[in-house]
Scaffold this motif. Sequence first.
Motif, PDB file in Angstrom:
ATOM      1  N   ILE A 123       0.869  -1.178   0.088  1.00  0.00           N
ATOM      2  CA  ILE A 123       0.152  -0.022   0.065  1.00  0.00           C
ATOM      3  C   ILE A 123       0.721   1.407  -0.020  1.00  0.00           C
ATOM      4  O   ILE A 123       0.394   2.525  -0.371  1.00  0.00           O
ATOM      5  CB  ILE A 123      -0.930   0.121   1.267  1.00  0.00           C
ATOM      6  N   THR A 124       2.187   1.167   0.412  1.00  0.00           N
ATOM      7  CA  THR A 124       3.042   2.102   0.304  1.00  0.00           C
ATOM      8  C   THR A 124       3.901   2.151  -0.972  1.00  0.00           C
ATOM      9  O   THR A 124       5.054   2.906  -0.995  1.00  0.00           O
ATOM     10  CB  THR A 124       3.827   2.340   1.656  1.00  0.00           C
ATOM     11  N   ASN A 125       3.685   1.261  -1.906  1.00  0.00           N
ATOM     12  CA  ASN A 125       4.687   1.023  -2.859  1.00  0.00           C
ATOM     13  C   ASN A 125       4.011   1.983  -4.333  1.00  0.00           C
ATOM     14  O   ASN A 125       3.433   1.314  -5.101  1.00  0.00           O
ATOM     15  CB  ASN A 125       4.755  -0.363  -3.229  1.00  0.00           C
ATOM     16  N   LEU A 126       4.715   3.078  -4.327  1.00  0.00           N
ATOM     17  CA  LEU A 126       4.009   3.969  -5.270  1.00  0.00           C
ATOM     18  C   LEU A 126       4.335   3.452  -6.596  1.00  0.00           C
ATOM     19  O   LEU A 126       3.074   3.606  -7.364  1.00  0.00           O
ATOM     20  CB  LEU A 126       4.790   5.388  -5.138  1.00  0.00           C
ATOM     21  N   PRO A 127       5.410   2.928  -7.151  1.00  0.00           N
ATOM     22  CA  PRO A 127       5.249   2.681  -8.605  1.00  0.00           C
ATOM     23  C   PRO A 127       4.596   1.388  -8.807  1.00  0.00           C
ATOM     24  O   PRO A 127       3.692   1.278 -10.015  1.00  0.00           O
ATOM     25  CB  PRO A 127       6.802   2.107  -8.773  1.00  0.00           C
ATOM     26  N   TYR A 128       4.144   0.490  -7.862  1.00  0.00           N
ATOM     27  CA  TYR A 128       3.563  -0.694  -7.928  1.00  0.00           C
ATOM     28  C   TYR A 128       1.959  -0.423  -8.037  1.00  0.00           C
ATOM     29  O   TYR A 128       1.370  -0.638  -9.082  1.00  0.00           O
ATOM     30  CB  TYR A 128       3.635  -1.617  -6.546  1.00  0.00           C
ATOM     31  N   LEU A 129       1.498   0.904  -7.283  1.00  0.00           N
ATOM     32  CA  LEU A 129       0.164   1.230  -7.320  1.00  0.00           C
ATOM     33  C   LEU A 129      -0.035   1.919  -8.518  1.00  0.00           C
ATOM     34  O   LEU A 129      -1.256   1.607  -9.182  1.00  0.00           O
ATOM     35  CB  LEU A 129      -0.031   2.351  -6.042  1.00  0.00           C
ATOM     36  N   MET A 130       0.679   2.755  -9.256  1.00  0.00           N
ATOM     37  CA  MET A 130       0.739   3.187 -10.580  1.00  0.00           C
ATOM     38  C   MET A 130       0.445   2.147 -11.579  1.00  0.00           C
ATOM     39  O   MET A 130      -0.357   2.159 -12.407  1.00  0.00           O
ATOM     40  CB  MET A 130       1.819   4.249 -10.704  1.00  0.00           C
ATOM     41  N   LYS A 131       1.273   0.990 -11.524  1.00  0.00           N
ATOM     42  CA  LYS A 131       1.079  -0.074 -12.466  1.00  0.00           C
ATOM     43  C   LYS A 131      -0.263  -0.622 -12.306  1.00  0.00           C
ATOM     44  O   LYS A 131      -0.788  -0.907 -13.098  1.00  0.00           O
ATOM     45  CB  LYS A 131       2.165  -1.191 -12.193  1.00  0.00           C
ATOM     46  N   ILE A 132      -0.622  -0.796 -11.087  1.00  0.00           N
ATOM     47  CA  ILE A 132      -2.089  -1.568 -11.087  1.00  0.00           C
ATOM     48  C   ILE A 132      -3.060  -0.550 -11.419  1.00  0.00           C
ATOM     49  O   ILE A 132      -4.078  -0.982 -12.188  1.00  0.00           O
ATOM     50  CB  ILE A 132      -2.350  -1.675  -9.497  1.00  0.00           C
ATOM     51  N   GLY A 136      -6.469   0.207 -15.439  1.00  0.00           N
ATOM     52  CA  GLY A 136      -7.837   0.529 -15.473  1.00  0.00           C
ATOM     53  C   GLY A 136      -8.995  -0.164 -14.824  1.00  0.00           C
ATOM     54  O   GLY A 136     -10.211   0.068 -14.852  1.00  0.00           O
ATOM     55  N   LYS A 137      -8.721  -1.158 -14.164  1.00  0.00           N
ATOM     56  CA  LYS A 137      -9.407  -1.992 -13.528  1.00  0.00           C
ATOM     57  C   LYS A 137      -9.919  -1.849 -12.088  1.00  0.00           C
ATOM     58  O   LYS A 137      -9.159  -1.000 -11.507  1.00  0.00           O
ATOM     59  CB  LYS A 137      -9.071  -3.593 -13.777  1.00  0.00           C
ATOM     60  N   PRO A 138     -11.027  -2.497 -11.472  1.00  0.00           N
ATOM     61  CA  PRO A 138     -11.316  -2.286 -10.222  1.00  0.00           C
ATOM     62  C   PRO A 138     -10.387  -2.649  -8.976  1.00  0.00           C
ATOM     63  O   PRO A 138      -9.625  -3.690  -9.574  1.00  0.00           O
ATOM     64  CB  PRO A 138     -12.811  -2.968 -10.005  1.00  0.00           C
ATOM     65  N   VAL A 139     -10.175  -2.087  -8.087  1.00  0.00           N
ATOM     66  CA  VAL A 139      -8.942  -2.610  -7.111  1.00  0.00           C
ATOM     67  C   VAL A 139      -9.625  -2.724  -5.716  1.00  0.00           C
ATOM     68  O   VAL A 139     -10.493  -2.018  -5.094  1.00  0.00           O
ATOM     69  CB  VAL A 139      -8.053  -1.373  -7.063  1.00  0.00           C
ATOM     70  N   ILE A 140      -9.290  -3.834  -5.134  1.00  0.00           N
ATOM     71  CA  ILE A 140      -9.630  -4.033  -3.821  1.00  0.00           C
ATOM     72  C   ILE A 140      -8.179  -4.050  -2.960  1.00  0.00           C
ATOM     73  O   ILE A 140      -7.122  -4.454  -3.442  1.00  0.00           O
ATOM     74  CB  ILE A 140     -10.051  -5.500  -3.550  1.00  0.00           C
ATOM     75  N   SER A 153      -3.358   8.249   0.741  1.00  0.00           N
ATOM     76  CA  SER A 153      -2.316   8.546  -0.255  1.00  0.00           C
ATOM     77  C   SER A 153      -2.369   7.485  -1.312  1.00  0.00           C
ATOM     78  O   SER A 153      -2.414   7.945  -2.377  1.00  0.00           O
ATOM     79  CB  SER A 153      -0.762   8.484   0.340  1.00  0.00           C
ATOM     80  N   ALA A 154      -2.639   6.184  -0.812  1.00  0.00           N
ATOM     81  CA  ALA A 154      -2.853   5.219  -1.857  1.00  0.00           C
ATOM     82  C   ALA A 154      -3.865   5.295  -2.803  1.00  0.00           C
ATOM     83  O   ALA A 154      -3.834   4.950  -4.005  1.00  0.00           O
ATOM     84  CB  ALA A 154      -2.967   3.838  -1.090  1.00  0.00           C
ATOM     85  N   ILE A 155      -5.043   5.814  -1.973  1.00  0.00           N
ATOM     86  CA  ILE A 155      -6.274   5.803  -2.923  1.00  0.00           C
ATOM     87  C   ILE A 155      -5.897   7.056  -3.827  1.00  0.00           C
ATOM     88  O   ILE A 155      -6.197   7.022  -5.108  1.00  0.00           O
ATOM     89  CB  ILE A 155      -7.488   6.292  -2.024  1.00  0.00           C
ATOM     90  N   LYS A 156      -5.206   7.928  -3.712  1.00  0.00           N
ATOM     91  CA  LYS A 156      -5.069   9.268  -4.535  1.00  0.00           C
ATOM     92  C   LYS A 156      -4.209   8.879  -5.882  1.00  0.00           C
ATOM     93  O   LYS A 156      -4.523   9.168  -6.988  1.00  0.00           O
ATOM     94  CB  LYS A 156      -4.276  10.496  -3.922  1.00  0.00           C
ATOM     95  N   ASN A 161      -3.988   7.893 -11.596  1.00  0.00           N
ATOM     96  CA  ASN A 161      -3.426   7.107 -12.502  1.00  0.00           C
ATOM     97  C   ASN A 161      -4.477   6.123 -13.116  1.00  0.00           C
ATOM     98  O   ASN A 161      -3.961   4.991 -14.047  1.00  0.00           O
ATOM     99  CB  ASN A 161      -2.433   6.344 -11.958  1.00  0.00           C
ATOM    100  N   GLY A 162      -5.671   6.414 -13.035  1.00  0.00           N
ATOM    101  CA  GLY A 162      -6.711   5.606 -13.914  1.00  0.00           C
ATOM    102  C   GLY A 162      -7.317   4.517 -13.131  1.00  0.00           C
ATOM    103  O   GLY A 162      -8.281   3.725 -13.976  1.00  0.00           O
ATOM    104  N   ALA A 163      -7.129   4.205 -11.975  1.00  0.00           N
ATOM    105  CA  ALA A 163      -7.770   2.882 -11.566  1.00  0.00           C
ATOM    106  C   ALA A 163      -9.292   2.921 -11.684  1.00  0.00           C
ATOM    107  O   ALA A 163      -9.890   4.013 -11.613  1.00  0.00           O
ATOM    108  CB  ALA A 163      -7.465   2.863  -9.996  1.00  0.00           C
ATOM    109  N   GLY A 164     -10.094   1.703 -11.436  1.00  0.00           N
ATOM    110  CA  GLY A 164     -11.385   1.675 -11.586  1.00  0.00           C
ATOM    111  C   GLY A 164     -11.905   1.873 -10.181  1.00  0.00           C
ATOM    112  O   GLY A 164     -11.241   2.324  -9.186  1.00  0.00           O
ATOM    113  N   THR A 165     -13.148   1.397  -9.820  1.00  0.00           N
ATOM    114  CA  THR A 165     -13.830   1.443  -8.456  1.00  0.00           C
ATOM    115  C   THR A 165     -12.929   0.867  -7.483  1.00  0.00           C
ATOM    116  O   THR A 165     -12.187  -0.205  -7.787  1.00  0.00           O
ATOM    117  CB  THR A 165     -14.980   0.966  -8.595  1.00  0.00           C
ATOM    118  N   MET A 166     -13.044   1.428  -6.103  1.00  0.00           N
ATOM    119  CA  MET A 166     -12.253   0.719  -5.177  1.00  0.00           C
ATOM    120  C   MET A 166     -12.887   0.462  -4.025  1.00  0.00           C
ATOM    121  O   MET A 166     -14.057   0.975  -3.859  1.00  0.00           O
ATOM    122  CB  MET A 166     -11.244   1.944  -4.672  1.00  0.00           C
TER     123      MET A 166
END
Length: 332
Positions: A123-132, A136-140, A153-156, A161-166
């Motif tokens: 949840i604190t891995n910025l590059p990983y979160l951007m890749k996920i 563009g898909k939903p994220v749990i 911060s993770a949600i932002k 960066n285009g994630a779907g619903t969370m």
Amino acid sequence: MSDIFIIAEAGVNHNGDIKLAKKLVDAAKSAGADAVKFQTFKTESLVSKAAPKAEYQKQNTMTDGNQLEMLKKLELSYNYFKELKEYCTEKGILFLSTAFDFDSIECLESLEMPVYKVPSGEITNLPYLMKIAGTGKPVIISTGMSDLDEVGSAIKVLRDNGAGTMTLLHCNTQYPTPFEDANLMAMLTLRERFGVAVGYSDHTLGIEAPIAAVALGATVIEKHFTLDKSLEGPDHKASLDPQELKAMVTSIRNIEVALGDGIKQPSASEIMNKAAARKSIVAGRNIAKGEIFTEDNLAIKRPGNGISPMKWFEVLGMSAARDFCEDELIDL
């Protein structure tokens, strides 16, 4: 699919054996879970040679060592995940897996996985979160070990960066989690603070906590399971066995139905009991036609298919339109 999305977390409880992994799929399907979830990683991309085991991992594997040695034995090849995805489709259960590195995300993308799971440790891995987010898909998102600022911060990052619903999963990453640390009410804090759907990823022993989470409003439940708690590996001891998993799913489905629609009105099943359980105004003794109704000659008794006792003072002082026998329902 039901409103409560139940993820049977197989994780690495296959012990690196594809045959065991397929048996876990069978058990999850038999239990009635919506999805079975694994963990996809390249060990060398996930941990360094210097990464020590967590304390619970030392206890459960009964060795010190490091994470790299432990996880390498639990790694499945990308081809095996393709095989697992096909097997899940054949069995009629959704295949999910948590990716822990960029290559694993791309592997799961090639398998057209519909939703991504961010584990607590990323949840604190910025590059990983951007890749996920880039899928563009939903994220749990599991929020174990996190405070509200880290979750925000993770949600932002994901949103920007285009994630779907969370969906946010409250979680405690101790294996097993002591009940006094489960803090289920924090799930409601997450919902209030961030205005998104919430759920619960459970690591307590037993099935009480996830059932309670559903009663509190969880829309997603995730729970580790294994075929045998005595198997060698870091997560088996804190997992449910197949019978416990089935009991959890059954209980959640029952609670899901029991929660209802929130409208307070008599249900169809209880209407028939209304007359038997409620009371009416009846003759307290024989009453002659023309006699005035008083507290001395009236009574309130079952059944409830006559004049409601709520009209007691309206009836008092009126005169009997006919003769009444004792216990007879009063009519006007």
